[in-house]
Design a protein around this motif. Structure first.
Motif, mmCIF file in Angstrom:
data_model
loop_
_atom_site.group_PDB
_atom_site.id
_atom_site.type_symbol
_atom_site.label_atom_id
_atom_site.label_comp_id
_atom_site.label_asym_id
_atom_site.label_seq_id
_atom_site.Cartn_x
_atom_site.Cartn_y
_atom_site.Cartn_z
ATOM 1 N N SER A 86 33.893 -21.014 -16.911
ATOM 2 C CA SER A 86 33.127 -19.796 -16.669
ATOM 3 C C SER A 86 34.046 -18.597 -16.458
ATOM 4 O O SER A 86 33.713 -17.478 -16.835
ATOM 5 N N ALA A 87 35.223 -18.816 -15.868
ATOM 6 C CA ALA A 87 36.155 -17.707 -15.668
ATOM 7 C C ALA A 87 36.618 -17.151 -17.013
ATOM 8 O O ALA A 87 36.747 -15.936 -17.179
ATOM 9 N N GLN A 88 36.848 -18.043 -17.976
ATOM 10 C CA GLN A 88 37.239 -17.584 -19.305
ATOM 11 C C GLN A 88 36.098 -16.787 -19.939
ATOM 12 O O GLN A 88 36.330 -15.789 -20.620
ATOM 13 N N ALA A 89 34.873 -17.226 -19.719
ATOM 14 C CA ALA A 89 33.720 -16.536 -20.289
ATOM 15 C C ALA A 89 33.593 -15.135 -19.706
ATOM 16 O O ALA A 89 33.311 -14.172 -20.425
ATOM 17 N N ALA A 97 37.696 -16.820 -28.279
ATOM 18 C CA ALA A 97 36.489 -15.992 -28.407
ATOM 19 C C ALA A 97 35.436 -16.695 -29.259
ATOM 20 O O ALA A 97 34.242 -16.670 -28.940
ATOM 21 N N TYR A 98 35.877 -17.342 -30.343
ATOM 22 C CA TYR A 98 34.939 -18.050 -31.215
ATOM 23 C C TYR A 98 34.324 -19.247 -30.498
ATOM 24 O O TYR A 98 33.118 -19.498 -30.604
ATOM 25 N N LEU A 147 34.363 -9.287 -20.233
ATOM 26 C CA LEU A 147 34.960 -8.040 -19.758
ATOM 27 C C LEU A 147 35.842 -7.412 -20.839
ATOM 28 O O LEU A 147 35.816 -6.190 -21.045
ATOM 29 N N ASP A 148 36.595 -8.253 -21.553
ATOM 30 C CA ASP A 148 37.423 -7.746 -22.651
ATOM 31 C C ASP A 148 36.556 -7.130 -23.735
ATOM 32 O O ASP A 148 36.867 -6.069 -24.286
ATOM 33 N N GLY A 181 28.005 -20.028 -26.225
ATOM 34 C CA GLY A 181 26.949 -19.083 -25.836
ATOM 35 C C GLY A 181 25.728 -19.197 -26.726
ATOM 36 O O GLY A 181 24.588 -19.194 -26.251
ATOM 37 N N ALA A 182 25.952 -19.310 -28.041
ATOM 38 C CA ALA A 182 24.836 -19.458 -28.976
ATOM 39 C C ALA A 182 24.084 -20.760 -28.711
ATOM 40 O O ALA A 182 22.842 -20.797 -28.769
#
Length: 161
Positions: free
Chosen positions: A146-149, A14-15, A154-155, A21-22
Motif C-alpha cells: 500500500s505504501a508503494q501505491a 506503475a504498470y 502522489l507521483d 488497481g484495475a
C-alpha cells in the motif's frame, strides 16, 4: 527449461500497480453491484459462480497459452478445455443478462465490470509470471504494498499538476 525473463519482460512498478488497481475496481464493482441488486439469492449465486468460472478460466487460459509459447508441454485437450471454460463463462453471463429483468444500464454495468475484471486478472497473472524466475520464486514487486501505491499516486498527482 529456463524461462526467458530478461529485463525487457519485466513490467514497471506503475504498470503492476495499475493492473492491481484495475482488478480491485473490476472485482469490487461487480460484487458490490451484485450485493446491492434486487436479484433473488439463486440469481446472485448464478452470477457469482459465472464470475468465478470466468476469472479462473481466464487465468488458466493465459497461463496455458504462455506455457505453450515458451515451449513447455501442453496438451491440445487441456487447451481446448481452457477455451471452452472461458467461452462458457462469457456466454453464461451474456445469456443471463439478456434474460434478466433489469434495466439496460444495469446490464451494461455488469458487463463492463465483468470485462474489466477479466482483463485485469489476465494482466495481473501475466505480470506475476514476468516477475517469477526459473526457480518459481516471485519478485515481491508483483504484489505491491500500500505504501508503494500511495507513493505512485502522489507521483502521478505531481505530474498532473
Amino acid at each position: 527449461m529456463k524461462l526467458d525473463n530478461t529485463a525487457l519482460n519485466k513490467p514497471s512498478t506503475a504498470y503492476v500497480l495499475a493492473t492491481w488497481g484495475a482488478l480491485l475496481i473490476g472485482v469490487s464493482s461487480y460484487l458490490i453491484g451484485l450485493w446491492n441488486s434486487t436479484f433473488q439469492l439463486n440469481e446472485k449465486g448464478f452470477y457469482f459462480a459465472v464470475f468465478l468460472l470466468a476469472m479462473f478460466a481466464a487465468v488458466t487460459l493465459q497461463k496455458t497459452i504462455r506455457d505453450k509459447d515458451e515451449g513447455l508441454p501442453v496438451t491440445q485437450i487441456f487447451i481446448g478445455m481452457c477455451w471452452m471454460a472461458f467461452a462458457s463463462g462469457i456466454a453464461l453471463l451474456v445469456i443471463g443478462l439478456i434474460n434478466a429483468d433489469i434495466l439496460l444500464s444495469e446490464k451494461g454495468f455488469y458487463g463492463i465490470s465483468f470485462v474489466l475484471a477479466l482483463f485485469a486478472v489476465i494482466t495481473v497473472q501475466k505480470n506475476t509470471r514476468d516477475l517469477t524466475n526459473e526457480l518459481g520464486e516471485t519478485d515481491p514487486s508483483a504484489f505491491p504494498k500500500s505504501a508503494q501505491a500511495i507513493d505512485a499516486a502522489l507521483d502521478a498527482s505531481e505530474i498532473i499538476q
